[in-house]
Design a protein around this motif. Structure first.
Motif, PDB file in Angstrom:
ATOM      1  N   PHE A 191       0.848  -1.199   0.000  1.00 24.69           N
ATOM      2  CA  PHE A 191       0.000   0.000   0.000  1.00 24.69           C
ATOM      3  C   PHE A 191       0.880   1.243   0.000  1.00 24.69           C
ATOM      4  N   ILE A 192       0.320   2.327  -0.499  1.00 27.99           N
ATOM      5  CA  ILE A 192       1.053   3.569  -0.722  1.00 27.99           C
ATOM      6  C   ILE A 192       0.443   4.687   0.122  1.00 27.99           C
ATOM      7  N   VAL A 193       1.297   5.458   0.765  1.00 27.66           N
ATOM      8  CA  VAL A 193       0.873   6.629   1.531  1.00 27.66           C
ATOM      9  C   VAL A 193       1.420   7.867   0.842  1.00 27.66           C
ATOM     10  N   CYS A 194       0.553   8.814   0.569  1.00 25.61           N
ATOM     11  CA  CYS A 194       0.955  10.055  -0.100  1.00 25.61           C
ATOM     12  C   CYS A 194       0.771  11.239   0.843  1.00 25.61           C
ATOM     13  N   ASN A 195       1.645  12.225   0.715  1.00 27.63           N
ATOM     14  CA  ASN A 195       1.537  13.466   1.486  1.00 27.63           C
ATOM     15  C   ASN A 195       1.409  13.160   2.978  1.00 27.63           C
ATOM     16  N   ILE A 196       2.507  12.802   3.619  1.00 29.50           N
ATOM     17  CA  ILE A 196       2.466  12.302   4.987  1.00 29.50           C
ATOM     18  C   ILE A 196       1.915  13.328   5.975  1.00 29.50           C
ATOM     19  N   MET A 197       2.075  14.605   5.707  1.00 25.90           N
ATOM     20  CA  MET A 197       1.539  15.618   6.605  1.00 25.90           C
ATOM     21  C   MET A 197       0.012  15.588   6.596  1.00 25.90           C
ATOM     22  N   GLU A 198      -0.573  15.569   5.404  1.00 23.69           N
ATOM     23  CA  GLU A 198      -2.030  15.515   5.271  1.00 23.69           C
ATOM     24  C   GLU A 198      -2.570  14.177   5.763  1.00 23.69           C
ATOM     25  N   PHE A 199      -1.834  13.097   5.483  1.00 20.06           N
ATOM     26  CA  PHE A 199      -2.233  11.763   5.931  1.00 20.06           C
ATOM     27  C   PHE A 199      -2.309  11.702   7.455  1.00 20.06           C
ATOM     28  N   ALA A 200      -1.281  12.228   8.128  1.00 19.92           N
ATOM     29  CA  ALA A 200      -1.260  12.207   9.590  1.00 19.92           C
ATOM     30  C   ALA A 200      -2.379  13.056  10.176  1.00 19.92           C
ATOM     31  N   LYS A 201      -2.729  14.117   9.489  1.00 17.95           N
ATOM     32  CA  LYS A 201      -3.745  15.033  10.004  1.00 17.95           C
ATOM     33  C   LYS A 201      -5.160  14.519   9.768  1.00 17.95           C
ATOM     34  N   GLU A 202      -5.410  13.930   8.600  1.00 19.63           N
ATOM     35  CA  GLU A 202      -6.775  13.581   8.213  1.00 19.63           C
ATOM     36  C   GLU A 202      -7.131  12.108   8.424  1.00 19.63           C
ATOM     37  N   VAL A 203      -6.172  11.205   8.175  1.00 21.55           N
ATOM     38  CA  VAL A 203      -6.493   9.771   8.146  1.00 21.55           C
ATOM     39  C   VAL A 203      -6.211   9.071   9.475  1.00 21.55           C
ATOM     40  N   LEU A 204      -5.032   9.267  10.030  1.00 18.20           N
ATOM     41  CA  LEU A 204      -4.663   8.550  11.251  1.00 18.20           C
ATOM     42  C   LEU A 204      -5.649   8.756  12.409  1.00 18.20           C
ATOM     43  N   PRO A 205      -6.109   9.983  12.671  1.00 17.18           N
ATOM     44  CA  PRO A 205      -7.038  10.153  13.793  1.00 17.18           C
ATOM     45  C   PRO A 205      -8.342   9.376  13.623  1.00 17.18           C
ATOM     46  N   LYS A 206      -8.767   9.158  12.408  1.00 15.53           N
ATOM     47  CA  LYS A 206     -10.029   8.449  12.178  1.00 15.53           C
ATOM     48  C   LYS A 206      -9.908   6.974  12.527  1.00 15.53           C
ATOM     49  N   HIS A 207      -8.752   6.370  12.263  1.00 14.18           N
ATOM     50  CA  HIS A 207      -8.601   4.935  12.441  1.00 14.18           C
ATOM     51  C   HIS A 207      -7.784   4.549  13.673  1.00 14.18           C
ATOM     52  N   PHE A 208      -6.873   5.418  14.127  1.00 11.23           N
ATOM     53  CA  PHE A 208      -5.991   5.054  15.231  1.00 11.23           C
ATOM     54  C   PHE A 208      -6.032   6.047  16.396  1.00 11.23           C
ATOM     55  N   LYS A 209      -6.862   7.060  16.321  1.00 13.17           N
ATOM     56  CA  LYS A 209      -7.040   8.007  17.418  1.00 13.17           C
ATOM     57  C   LYS A 209      -5.774   8.783  17.757  1.00 13.17           C
ATOM     58  N   HIS A 210      -4.869   8.922  16.809  1.00 12.91           N
ATOM     59  CA  HIS A 210      -3.695   9.775  17.001  1.00 12.91           C
ATOM     60  C   HIS A 210      -3.270  10.296  15.632  1.00 12.91           C
ATOM     61  N   ASN A 211      -2.360  11.273  15.621  1.00 14.70           N
ATOM     62  CA  ASN A 211      -1.896  11.850  14.357  1.00 14.70           C
ATOM     63  C   ASN A 211      -0.373  11.831  14.265  1.00 14.70           C
ATOM     64  N   ASN A 212       0.234  10.819  14.880  1.00 12.51           N
ATOM     65  CA  ASN A 212       1.690  10.713  14.935  1.00 12.51           C
ATOM     66  C   ASN A 212       2.180   9.746  13.855  1.00 12.51           C
ATOM     67  N   PHE A 213       2.749  10.300  12.785  1.00 17.07           N
ATOM     68  CA  PHE A 213       3.215   9.451  11.689  1.00 17.07           C
ATOM     69  C   PHE A 213       4.373   8.555  12.126  1.00 17.07           C
ATOM     70  N   SER A 214       5.210   9.050  13.038  1.00 20.33           N
ATOM     71  CA  SER A 214       6.322   8.246  13.535  1.00 20.33           C
ATOM     72  C   SER A 214       5.826   6.999  14.259  1.00 20.33           C
ATOM     73  N   SER A 215       4.772   7.146  15.065  1.00 22.04           N
ATOM     74  CA  SER A 215       4.199   6.000  15.766  1.00 22.04           C
ATOM     75  C   SER A 215       3.601   5.004  14.779  1.00 22.04           C
ATOM     76  N   PHE A 216       2.994   5.521  13.724  1.00 22.33           N
ATOM     77  CA  PHE A 216       2.411   4.649  12.702  1.00 22.33           C
ATOM     78  C   PHE A 216       3.491   3.803  12.030  1.00 22.33           C
ATOM     79  N   VAL A 217       4.605   4.435  11.670  1.00 23.68           N
ATOM     80  CA  VAL A 217       5.714   3.707  11.045  1.00 23.68           C
ATOM     81  C   VAL A 217       6.307   2.700  12.022  1.00 23.68           C
ATOM     82  N   ARG A 218       6.404   3.082  13.296  1.00 28.64           N
ATOM     83  CA  ARG A 218       6.945   2.172  14.306  1.00 28.64           C
ATOM     84  C   ARG A 218       6.074   0.920  14.437  1.00 28.64           C
TER      85      ARG A 218
END
Length: 214
Positions: free
Chosen positions: A67-94
């Motif tokens: 799977f492909i992630v584009c525009n990590i700033m926008e992804f962390a702001k818009e997508v992560l909070p909906k599915h993981f309740k946080h907006n930390n891209f570093s935690s997602f990669v970890r």
């Protein structure tokens, strides 16, 4: 924000002899997707990838094997909070690293792009499009390796965020430089107009002086 066209250009599909396949052929609409219903990280990840609301930010590659992630700033702001309740891209990669996902690096070493043009691709042999039945086979790595993987994941993600910040700063500096040059140009034009006005006033004064003297 990276468009669907940019995604397709970055990962072109192999064209059959008869016709050029479309993006939709590789990314079916949600009707053909099989959602995962469990609440583990990999199930949430699967549901996030097939979320049709954010296909411009996260989607399967054309083969469905990563799977492909584009525009990590926008992804962390818009997508992560909906599915993981946080907006930390570093935690997602970890978390991806802890579950054995690998980053597919398509960019040359040292290559830097703007935030909206960055593309991250991750893969796992058991994480495949339309095969949610394989998700339970994806296990978290042994705890003894967690610290090393976490540090590597954090470092990688932090470097990416630093690249984004650096690119944004360069953009701002270029904008300021262009503005400065424009101001210098306008000041030069104003100076020339003032000199022309001074010459005109001097000419008129000389004329009047001659007339009065005559």
């Amino acid at each position: 924000m990276l468009s669907t066209q940019a995604l397709h250009q970055s990962y072109p599909a192999q064209s059959p002899p008869q016709s050029q396949p479309s993006y939709q052929q590789y990314h079916p609409v949600s009707i053909s997707h099989k959602p995962a219903h469990a609440t583990t990280f990999v199930h949430k990840l699967y549901n996030m990838v097939i979320d049709t609301q954010f296909q411009h930010l996260i989607a399967w590659n054309y083969t469905g094997s990563s799977f492909i992630v584009c525009n990590i700033m926008e992804f962390a702001k818009e997508v992560l909070p909906k599915h993981f309740k946080h907006n930390n891209f570093s935690s997602f990669v970890r978390q991806l690293n802890m579950y054995g996902f690998h980053k597919v690096n398509k960019s040359p070493r040292g290559h830097r792009t703007l935030a909206e043009n960055q593309i991250w691709e991750f893969s796992h042999q058991k994480f495949l499009r339309d095969q949610p039945d394989l998700l339970d086979d994806i296990k978290r790595k042994a705890m003894e390796n967690d610290n090393t993987r976490r540090e590597a994941g954090d470092l990688h993600a932090h470097l990416a965020m630093m690249q984004v910040s650096q690119s944004d700063m360069l953009q701002q500096l270029n904008h300021l430089y262009d503005s400065f040059n424009q101001i210098i140009k306008e000041l030069e034009e104003t100076k020339q107009k003032q000199e022309s006005c001074n010459k005109l006033v001097k000419t008129m004064m000389d004329y009047l002086t001659q007339q009065n003297g005559g």
